[in-house]
Write an enzyme that holds these catalytic residues in place. Structure first.
Site, mmCIF file in Angstrom:
data_model
loop_
_atom_site.group_PDB
_atom_site.id
_atom_site.type_symbol
_atom_site.label_atom_id
_atom_site.label_comp_id
_atom_site.label_asym_id
_atom_site.label_seq_id
_atom_site.Cartn_x
_atom_site.Cartn_y
_atom_site.Cartn_z
ATOM 1 N N SER A 12 -10.467 28.225 16.982
ATOM 2 C CA SER A 12 -10.531 26.810 17.342
ATOM 3 C C SER A 12 -9.206 26.390 17.968
ATOM 4 O O SER A 12 -8.826 26.949 18.998
ATOM 5 C CB SER A 12 -10.894 25.975 16.117
ATOM 6 O OG SER A 12 -11.285 24.682 16.480
ATOM 7 N N ASP A 14 -22.020 26.906 19.582
ATOM 8 C CA ASP A 14 -20.898 26.100 19.094
ATOM 9 C C ASP A 14 -21.005 24.674 19.634
ATOM 10 O O ASP A 14 -20.948 24.460 20.849
ATOM 11 C CB ASP A 14 -19.590 26.742 19.549
ATOM 12 C CG ASP A 14 -18.368 26.153 18.871
ATOM 13 O OD1 ASP A 14 -18.445 25.004 18.393
ATOM 14 O OD2 ASP A 14 -17.336 26.843 18.821
ATOM 15 N N HIS A 74 -19.438 27.487 15.565
ATOM 16 C CA HIS A 74 -17.973 27.381 15.557
ATOM 17 C C HIS A 74 -17.422 28.276 14.448
ATOM 18 O O HIS A 74 -16.997 27.812 13.387
ATOM 19 C CB HIS A 74 -17.573 25.924 15.338
ATOM 20 C CG HIS A 74 -16.154 25.629 15.725
ATOM 21 N ND1 HIS A 74 -15.685 25.789 17.013
ATOM 22 C CD2 HIS A 74 -15.095 25.176 15.003
ATOM 23 C CE1 HIS A 74 -14.415 25.448 17.060
ATOM 24 N NE2 HIS A 74 -14.034 25.075 15.852
#
Length: 653
Positions: free
Chosen positions: A478, A565, A597
């Site tokens: 991320s 995601d 994600h």
């Protein structure tokens, strides 16, 4: 006797990243049932057994594809509730499993809907307040849910873009909050189901991440706050609802007050915690204090209270011994007994697990970065937290960025250290838990001072003799994936290679594609990252986007992405891979079509770690378990760069 890394066996990937034997232990509010997560045909499901006879266990769910990772008991102990999405899309629905019959019901049978929990009740144990965005994906309406019948009653239609709500023990809405023009929040009283026109208090941007309501006492007379207003580090404040008078309950000199333990019936705070280099619990209630001391005397390392009965006479305790697999215990406070419940990963018993060291690293502009270092086994003969000679290092960058790294057993640290790397996790500016000044020092500093902090940490590690200048990799998920791309584009000569996991490459398109339910707080993204609605902000986002510097990449890069995601779209990875391929720059790109994600399915996580460790071994010279048949058991699709990682071509053949 002197030892080196070769004297220690490889810990199999599956032992660290495969399914745990058991996890997530809880006790029902009435104290009659134990529950936990454990595999059924290789997929994590919920199990249950009578507390009086733990051997009479049975699986209560039958998930086939994705593991169940979050569940809890209904307040009346009649059912187990869990949330689940589809293939990583983060549209979490709520499911109920009847404890007596095992019958399963979908409590929120809607499409493209993400539920939010608003409140539970000691008084009304069979009901909860939830938010549903099935009417408008950007806003959650509030419903009263009867968890036994499944009936939903609308309590408030959210047509004014409120970002959150707070209720009391009667499940009556008492507060609503909305993002304001300053990037903070306005807090409104809710009277008879209607939100008042004017806020009763507000925060600006600087306090937005360190100030939030923490709930009412059961009688509704006291509202607790974690509050950073008028101070740097957030304190625990009690506000008298009738008079508005506020009382300081607790504060810490280096960290924000983080968590609390509350009386299971009255909701009064009994203990509080803060986490600077290590989590500390401080008791207010004498009985709670004695129990915490009892546990501290008997458990090595750290522990946490993860479940309590309504009578508060039995606790489920998670214990992290740090260099041994985590364990869970049943603590009977009345009898004064502490009985084993389970070992999460018994296969790690006797494995060469290593210590984690907390470190404070100074930045070039005077900040202090709380950080955590792990060294490969056999490289630190005197145990002083420095290797006897420099070793390759992986800078492991946490996501968020408004999150943090913490001390304790970390499977990524153990895995990488076992492969021969020092692992350094740094709480760079913008990380949470260390005061608002530390958070706000990151405003508009993506790829700026936030990246300087990471470079300063690398320089510290080189200066301390932990690693050599040409043996440092950067890796993260991320924001950590973004930091990896920044590292290889803004400072292309610093890192030997990078591993980007679901990281954005283009801040402009990242903000264009955020999930609709984040829109009530989008102003904060704009003020902390760059506002695309202004020429200056848009230019800043372009300037800080690794995509526009892709031609600077000169070191090996591995990118891993979940196709579903909702936060960092696959297009973020696609864009930079396409740019690198246009420039003829080698890149390895793996996509998981059934993930979002991050990688929830153990088969996919194992495939990712297999690819990563073989990639790092080629870059840094560490050890690696062969890829073997790991990829064939996953959904991994190697889109490009298969020949850059040892074992991938052979696997395909």
């Amino acid at each position: 006797m002197n030892q080196n890394l070769a004297d220690f066996p490889l810990i199999p990937r599956d032992n660290l990243f495969g399914n745990p034997t058991k996890a997530g232990g809880q006790i029902s509010p009435d104290g009659k049932w134990l529950s936990w997560l454990a595999p059924v045909d290789g997929v994590l499901n919920i199990w249950m057994a009578p507390k009086a006879d733990p051997s009479a266990a049975k699986a209560m769910t039958a998930a086939k594809d994705r593991p169940i990772r979050e569940y809890f008991w209904a307040g009346d102990s009649k059912s187990l509730l869990y949330i689940q999405d589809k293939a990583g899309d983060e549209n979490f629905l709520l499911y109920r499993v009847d404890a007596a019959s095992g019958e399963e019901t979908t409590l929120t049978p809607f499409e493209n809907t993400r539920i939010r929990f608003v409140g539970g009740s000691h008084e009304h144990k069979d009901k909860v307040l939830i938010g549903l965005n099935n009417r408008d994906p950007s806003m959650h309406d509030i419903y009263l849910l009867d968890v036994n019948s499944g009936s939903l009653t609308e309590k408030l239609r959210n047509e004014e873009n409120y970002a959150g709500f707070l209720a009391d023990d009667e499940l009556v809405l008492r507060m609503a909050l909305k993002q304001n023009a300053e990037g903070g929040a306005d807090f409104f009283k809710v009277i008879d189901g209607k939100v008042e026109d004017e806020p009763f208090t507000s925060t600006g941007l600087e306090d937005s991440m360190t100030t939030s309501p923490a709930g009412f006492t059961a009688d509704g007379s006291v509202l607790y706050w974690i509050d950073g207003r008028g101070r740097d580090r957030a304190a625990l404040i009690a506000e008298d609802v009738a008079s508005g008078e506020k009382t300081l309950i607790a504060e810490h000199d280096k960290a924000d007050v983080g968590g609390t333990m509350r009386d299971t019936k009255t909701g009064v705070v009994q203990a509080w915690s803060a986490n600077y280099l290590r989590r500390e619990w401080h008791a207010i209630d004498e009985g709670i204090g004695k129990s915490l001391e009892f546990l501290k005397e008997r458990l090595p390392g750290d522990f946490a209270v993860q479940s309590r009965t309504e009578e508060d006479d039995v606790w489920i305790i998670g214990n992290d011994p740090l260099t041994a697999p985590s364990r869970t215990f049943i603590y009977d406070r009345t009898a004064g007994t502490l009985e084993p419940f389970y070992v999460t990963r018994p296969e790690l018993e006797g494995a060469p697990l290593v210590a984690m060291y907390s470190r404070e690293i100074a930045t070039r502009d005077g900040l202090t970065l709380p950080s955590f270092l792990t060294l490969p086994p056999g490289t630190d003969a005197d145990g002083d937290g420095k290797p006897d000679a420099p070793v390759p290092l992986v800078l492991l960058v946490h996501g968020g960025p408004w999150a943090r790294d913490a001390y304790g057993f970390n499977p990524m640290h153990q895995w990488l250290a076992n492969r021969g790397y020092a692992v350094l996790s740094v709480n760079y500016r913008g990380s949470t838990g260390f005061g608002k000044g530390f958070i706000n020092a990151a405003n508009l500093e993506w790829a700026g001072k936030m990246h300087d902090d990471l470079i300063d940490a690398v320089e510290w590690a080189i200066g301390e003799g932990i690693t050599a200048r040409d043996k440092v990799a950067i890796m993260g998920g991320s924001y950590g994936g973004y930091a990896t791309l920044v590292g290889l584009t803004f400072t292309p000569e610093v890192f030997a290679c990078g591993v980007d996991i679901v990281g954005p490459s283009n801040l402009e398109t990242l903000l264009e594609t955020i999930p609709p339910y984040w829109k009530p707080v989008v102003k904060q993204f704009h003020q902390r990252m760059g506002n695309p609605e202004t020429p200056e902000g848009l230019q800043l986002l372009k300037d800080r986007s690794p995509l526009h510097r892709a031609n600077a990449i000169c070191r090996p890069l591995l990118i891993a992405q979940g196709a579903n995601d909702p936060r960092v779209k696959q297009s973020e990875s696609d864009q930079i891979v396409e740019a690198m391929e246009r420039d003829g720059t080698p890149v390895t790109y793996v996509v998981f079509p059934d993930e979002g994600h991050g990688f929830a399915r153990p088969e996919n996580n194992l495939a990712f770690t297999a690819i990563s460790e073989n990639f790092l071994a080629e870059c840094l010279g560490g050890r690696a378990e062969p890829v073997g048949d790991t990829l064939g058991k996953s959904t991994a699709e190697i889109r490009t760069g298969k020949d850059h990682v040892k074992g991938l071509v052979a696997e395909d053949a």
